[in-house]
Design a protein around this motif. Sequence first.
Motif, short mmCIF file in Angstrom:
data_model
loop_
_atom_site.label_atom_id
_atom_site.label_comp_id
_atom_site.label_asym_id
_atom_site.label_seq_id
_atom_site.Cartn_x
_atom_site.Cartn_y
_atom_site.Cartn_z
N ALA A 91 42.73 69.91 166.71
CA ALA A 91 41.43 68.79 166.11
C ALA A 91 41.78 68.84 164.55
CB ALA A 91 39.97 69.52 166.56
N ASP A 92 42.28 69.89 164.08
CA ASP A 92 42.48 69.81 162.54
C ASP A 92 43.86 69.50 162.14
OD1 ASP A 92 39.72 70.44 161.43
OD2 ASP A 92 40.15 72.46 162.45
N ALA A 93 44.72 68.86 163.08
CA ALA A 93 46.02 68.50 162.57
C ALA A 93 45.97 67.18 162.51
CB ALA A 93 46.99 68.86 164.05
N VAL A 94 46.86 66.78 161.36
CA VAL A 94 46.87 65.22 161.08
C VAL A 94 47.59 64.43 162.23
CG1 VAL A 94 46.72 65.76 158.54
CG2 VAL A 94 48.94 65.43 159.62
N VAL A 95 47.48 63.10 162.28
CA VAL A 95 47.96 62.28 163.46
C VAL A 95 49.51 62.48 163.08
CG1 VAL A 95 48.07 59.95 164.16
CG2 VAL A 95 45.88 60.81 163.70
N GLY A 96 49.74 62.19 161.68
CA GLY A 96 51.05 61.97 161.30
C GLY A 96 52.07 60.78 161.84
N GLU A 97 53.34 60.88 161.83
CA GLU A 97 54.00 59.91 162.28
C GLU A 97 54.85 60.55 163.38
OE1 GLU A 97 54.29 57.10 160.87
OE2 GLU A 97 53.23 57.51 158.93
N TYR A 120 30.80 53.98 151.47
CA TYR A 120 30.96 55.53 151.21
C TYR A 120 32.31 56.01 152.09
CZ TYR A 120 30.32 60.38 150.89
OH TYR A 120 30.34 61.69 150.89
N HIS A 121 32.22 55.86 153.19
CA HIS A 121 32.93 56.36 154.22
C HIS A 121 34.31 55.91 154.31
CE1 HIS A 121 30.13 59.35 156.08
NE2 HIS A 121 29.19 58.31 155.94
N VAL A 122 34.34 54.57 153.85
CA VAL A 122 35.81 54.11 153.90
C VAL A 122 36.50 54.35 152.73
CG1 VAL A 122 36.83 51.86 153.73
CG2 VAL A 122 35.10 51.86 155.46
N LEU A 123 35.73 54.69 151.60
CA LEU A 123 36.20 55.21 150.36
C LEU A 123 36.64 56.46 150.61
CD1 LEU A 123 36.80 54.55 147.21
CD2 LEU A 123 34.38 55.44 146.89
N LYS A 124 36.15 57.31 151.22
CA LYS A 124 36.23 58.71 151.36
C LYS A 124 37.49 58.85 152.05
CE LYS A 124 34.11 62.86 153.46
NZ LYS A 124 33.09 63.50 154.27
N ARG A 125 37.73 57.97 153.24
CA ARG A 125 38.75 58.00 154.02
C ARG A 125 40.05 57.53 153.36
NH1 ARG A 125 40.02 54.26 159.50
NH2 ARG A 125 40.29 52.86 157.92
N THR A 126 39.78 56.45 152.44
CA THR A 126 41.16 55.88 151.57
C THR A 126 41.50 57.04 150.60
OG1 THR A 126 40.02 53.67 151.97
CG2 THR A 126 41.92 53.99 150.15
N HIS A 127 40.57 57.76 150.18
CA HIS A 127 41.00 58.85 149.14
C HIS A 127 41.77 59.96 149.87
CE1 HIS A 127 41.03 62.31 146.44
NE2 HIS A 127 40.21 63.07 147.60
N SER A 151 47.70 57.75 159.79
CA SER A 151 48.61 58.93 159.90
C SER A 151 47.98 60.23 159.05
CB SER A 151 50.09 58.59 159.56
OG SER A 151 50.07 58.30 158.30
N GLN A 152 47.30 59.97 157.92
CA GLN A 152 47.03 60.95 157.21
C GLN A 152 45.71 61.60 157.52
OE1 GLN A 152 47.80 58.17 155.83
NE2 GLN A 152 49.71 58.54 155.04
N SER A 153 44.99 61.23 158.56
CA SER A 153 43.71 61.62 158.88
C SER A 153 43.94 62.72 160.07
CB SER A 153 42.65 60.58 159.54
OG SER A 153 42.34 59.81 158.46
N THR A 154 43.02 63.69 160.19
CA THR A 154 43.29 64.46 161.23
C THR A 154 42.37 64.01 162.55
OG1 THR A 154 41.03 65.62 160.80
CG2 THR A 154 42.88 66.45 159.48
N VAL A 155 42.71 64.81 163.74
CA VAL A 155 42.00 64.15 164.80
C VAL A 155 40.33 64.18 164.88
CG1 VAL A 155 41.64 64.62 167.29
CG2 VAL A 155 43.79 64.86 166.18
N ARG A 156 39.83 65.24 164.23
CA ARG A 156 38.51 65.39 163.87
C ARG A 156 37.95 64.22 162.91
NH1 ARG A 156 38.01 70.55 163.77
NH2 ARG A 156 36.75 70.92 165.58
N GLU A 157 38.68 64.23 161.94
CA GLU A 157 38.23 63.15 160.88
C GLU A 157 38.34 61.78 161.43
OE1 GLU A 157 39.88 65.46 156.86
OE2 GLU A 157 40.94 64.03 157.91
N SER A 158 39.40 61.26 162.41
CA SER A 158 39.53 60.18 162.81
C SER A 158 38.22 59.91 164.00
CB SER A 158 40.69 59.91 163.68
OG SER A 158 41.70 60.20 162.76
N LEU A 159 37.96 60.84 164.62
CA LEU A 159 36.69 60.57 165.47
C LEU A 159 35.41 60.69 164.69
CD1 LEU A 159 37.69 63.37 168.39
CD2 LEU A 159 38.15 60.76 168.52
N GLN A 160 35.37 61.29 163.82
CA GLN A 160 34.09 61.38 162.95
C GLN A 160 33.84 60.16 161.94
OE1 GLN A 160 34.32 64.62 160.48
NE2 GLN A 160 33.32 66.05 161.91
#
Length: 1418
Positions: A945-951, A1139-1146, A903-912
């Motif tokens: 694309a730069d909106a978070v998924v959210g609840e 690296y990328h899982v840690l980045k997303r978790t951050h 929910s905290q990731s944006t659309v673009r970040e989720s796809l990337q």
Amino acid sequence: MSVDGDEHLVSDFRGRFNDRNGDSFGEEEDRNLRLIKTVTNNETGVLDRLESLSRQLSTHTTRDGDFRIDPNDFDLYKILETCIKLFEKEGIKLRQSGITFEDLSMNGIDMSFDIVSTIADIFKGPFRLVQKIFTNHKTSTHKIIQNINGLAKSGEMVLVLGRPGSGCSTFLKSLSGIDFDLYTGIEGDIRYDGISQKDMLKHFRSDIIYNPELDVHFPHLSVEQTLKFAIACKTPNVRIKGATRNDFINTLMEILGTVFGLRHTYKTKVGNDFIRGISGGERKRVSIAEALACRGSIYCWDNATRGLDASTALEYTRAIRTSTNLLNTTAFVTIYQAGERIYETFDKVTVLYKGRQIYFGPVLEAKAYFERLGFESLSRQSTAEFLTAVTDPNGRFPRKGWEHKVPQTAEEFEDCWLNSKEFETLKQEIAEYNEIIDADNTHKIFYESIKQEKMKYSRIDSRYTVNYYQQLNLTTRRAFQRIWNDKAYTGSMLFAGMAQGLIAGSLYYNTPPTVSGAFSRGGSIFFSVLTVSLMSLAEISAAFASRPILMKHKNYSLYHPSAEAIGNYATSIPFNLLLSIMFVLPLYFLTHLKMEAGSFFTTLLFVYLTSITMTGLFQAVASLNKTVAGANAFAGTLVLSVLMYSSFMIQRPSMHDYFKWISYINPLLYSFEAIISTEFHGRKMECDGMYLTPGGPGYENLANGTQVCAFKGSVLGQTWVSGDEYLKVAFTYSFSHVWRNLGIMIAFLLFFLFVNACGSEFIKPIIGGGDRLLYLRGKVPQNLVGDIESKGNTLNEEQKNNFAADDDLKSKDTFVWKDVTYVIPYDGSERTLLENVSGYTEAGTIIALMGESGAGKTTLLNTLAQRIDMGVVTGDMLVNGKPLDKSFSRRTGYVQQQDIHVSQSTVRESLQFAARLRRSTSVPDSEKLAYVEKIIGVLNMEEYADAVVGESGSGLNVEQRKKLSIGVELVAKPSLLMFLDEPTSGLDSQSAWSIVQLLRNLADAGQSIVCTIHQPSATLFEQFDKLLLLRKGGQTVYYGDIGSHSATVLDYFERNGARKCGDDENPAEYVLEAIGAGATATTDYDWFDIWNRSLEKLACDKRLDEIAVESAHKSESESSNEVKQLISKYATPYSYQFYHVLKRTHVIFWRDPQYFAAKLMLVIMSGLFIGFTFFGLKHTLTGAQNGMFASFLSVVVSLPIINQVQEKAIKGRELYEGREKLSKTYTWSLMILTQTILEIPYLIFGATMMFVSLYFPTQANTSGPHAGMFYLTQGVFLQTFIVSFGLLVLYIAPDLQTAAIIVSFLYTFIVAFSGVVQPVKLMPGFWTFMHKISPYTYFIQNLVASFLHGRKITCSEVELAFFNPPSGQTCGEYMSKFLETRTGYLTDPEATTQCGYCQFSNADEYLLTIGAKAGVVK
């Protein structure tokens, strides 16, 4: 179902149907009365014929004229006729109401988008608050719906159409008068047959029923219990000839159960998504029956067909039609994907476009109205689809030459409507209807009817039918049913109580009766009241779990919420009594407390009172909070306060005045005092061991007065200590307070129950807010004007060409499955879910997988995708003629029905993230990211694309989430196949068309697709190439081409006995009807057998064999290097994943400031509370003990922190197990590792705040070795343990609730054996190993040593032991030999009388008693 005593029922009716003068009905009417009995007995098959009648009623609309039943053919006619005569004869008034609304508008807060909050905003908060004050910021509002007009007469059904966000739900809520707190105001004129909305809601609220979209029921109640409860709450006081309440309840339940096909489910649990019960379609019918049992006049049904297959959705709509025809009610229904047969069930339709009404009128005239505006419908497009499509700029199609003449915006559509003849006619009809309606007469009829309904002692203005006492009776009975039906939970709680008692009892086993056992004796009593208090914490989560059901029933006017609160509490009384007995029995006798009946039963009484009092406290806390997070935070503070101020850890004489008042309002203290006073009353504790002063060699046979017990409450000259004196000196307790405390506990109990009742009744657990997108700061699109969700529903030619040009989407391989059978263990035997299912995929084709609910569609999809982890699968599944290898899961994409995303990731970040981890490292990152941008463009997601998924409600809407789910699979570039499970579920017809059109273009680009589909319209259905149709049991009834205009599939069914499909019918609904799909539908043909004997089946098998042979000779489409990469389990190496899982978790942590703030608030408040409770630790013996308890409490706070950590981590686990594990995105260990790494800094920061707020107020030694050791232990080591222990338990537990239970259970071990509540030297030998392996042993000893090392102890007057030396000796001379082997000091060694002895001279000596040294742990 038959009801006992039916003969008595008939004779009882006959006796009561005589009037007061003794007259009776004639013989004909007497025979008719006997028919009423058949409703509860199914005599002469009347209930079976009632089902037949309900099917006739379900297709009859008001435009067809009066409904007539042939009295010569059907006995129900006489039953209804008799009932009507009885109503008239008895003067029973029946209520019915139409509704008119003019210029209806609803205002809400304008929140079309917002900025994502981050942890940085917490620290910027004060500055922004000041800025907001000085800028005089005002919240803007807007009209969610505006200028809505309409008329619905009693018995009519109105269909409400519109896309998500158009205001359909708001419109229904405005008519039903609920959830007004979500909005800022309502405008317009709403009349219910002349009664204004204000008067209607005040006096006749129960006549308006709003049925929400989701089915919420108590899952452990059976269907029969659910329906009987609703009927009982609405049973009128005046019934036909005084029929009993039970007769009325049973008869109405049978009628509802028969009409809605529920009779076979009476004894089955309702269930929910997690608890097995009836099917989803049956649960929907239970919701309908429950709502109809409320006997309202006007019903509002909100998107009630969501998730239902086409056949079940049609059955549902016909059931509503039945209710309006039978009961003459008025119904407003929103349906997103309505087929033609569903549409024709309605009388009128209204269309909403961005909150504006653009049509209201008869369903048969709506299409013509929009065609006159210049629009045309597509071939085989249903009317409902067409009406919804005109509200979508990309879905509507003007007639040729009308492109610039038709309205384009919502405002223009509204202008056309307001200036139309249809609107003029509508306004005229409204005026005429209101003119002929006599509001005073309506008032009179309603009042007379309600007065007849009201139970004795009910207020006439009350919205509830039965009186408060009856509500209490019903809710209490239902609460008992819930406990009884949920035997697993009830049994687990009782088992846990007994286990806790056995553990605690064995820990304090045979506590010595001497002074050395006094602390342990008090500890066991404190442990007993503490344990039952903590077990009551579960009430909070239970209260919030049932809150949606409570609010629904309140809207239904079934009962006062306070009645439910009191009834629920009443059931806890006997349950907690049993729990207390099972807990106290082993604890009491293993500990060897006072072996007197009075003492035992007093202990049991107060443990029980503590249990039910704390239950009441936590239920009250839940009722006063609107969110579970707020309730848990408040409860955590309460637990800490009752723990500290129970006077076990810090006694009243040591309490500071500013916090002492807490002890007087602490129920735990009064219970603890009563139990411990009873236990120590009259007890003589012999002085032994280290307490006898002086003692040991050389001090035998001393004269009286020369020896004393160095224990609180001792008396000079006595070698024993009175238990009463000990309590008086140490705790200021008195045995005389026991029965006073009983009254105080009862007063607390009643007070908490009162607060709970008031909170439930008056606190509205509704938080306002609407759907909005959440953008990253600085990423809000400049052109964010209007409705984003309406953009991008179709693909333009350029995007289609992008698809066509993408060779990577083209599948060159074939996938074949043959005779796939899936069997699972079920109730001690086996159950077949799939039976000999065969099929194949080819490049560029879409296979539609259809069937009724429970036919095995998703099961087949999961089986083919290799996502089955139980049962036995047989049959062949081949890729290019070869068995599946490890590369299969990497070469396929799977879009689940549930849209699971971070929910905290944006659309673009989720796809990337998906592109980077699911494609090989041989592909450069730049290429991966470029392909992501291409997919964003293809799916038209640029705007968000730069909106978070959210609840839900704050983030992407349903369509946007579904597109993201598809995009996540597309960026992985599946080379073989894509599976999709219900991609159109929950979408409106235009959004569904958008998704299916996307799939069509993917297929045209060469992708192979298998897709389950629920409610396809004719136009959607024709977008698919092949159909795999299943019936219940996972049996194939058709597999093959659909054909142009569905000709091929229709020809197959018509040739094999099905009726001819009409030109205007939906082929998808037709084939489901043909095979008998639906809960109550039947068929005369065995379509499974027909398929197995058909030529089409032979051709299909032949084609399967041909494909297997052809593809076996075809080389793999991938190179050997690509195949080698695909066979590896993961696409990328471990370090790259890390690296990328840690980045997303951050990102997940950084964009969740509420989580960080809740944790920070908890530790700071806890630190301040503990710090100022033990403010300025005194250099006394009590001060040393308080230092130990302060250390103990500083680690006890970790329990709610562990709960917070688990609640946060479970979302990551659910995402991983639900999607990323199955798609081989990354290895499981990274999920735990990155969560641990990211949690630790936040925990250390919070612990630092706690250290500052706790350590310095105690005024302990602030030098580096002391403060540094405390900080390292509490701020680093303990926090590392918290996160590792919490995650360890979470990941071995099946779910969060079980994890919480395991944590509580293990936490009891860790705390109990740390040496604080029971010194290690008094532990039974068996349990000493637990003391050594408990981490808290070492944490607490380190913390205590930090507080006390090097600290001088000067005993206070009450802590000194006074004695006289023998004549001629000084105190020092007399004690010299004793002090050589013992700790402590004399206040005046030269004194010859009143020698004052302190047990310890410094805190290091005290540390040795708990097994610790500064820097060394024993």
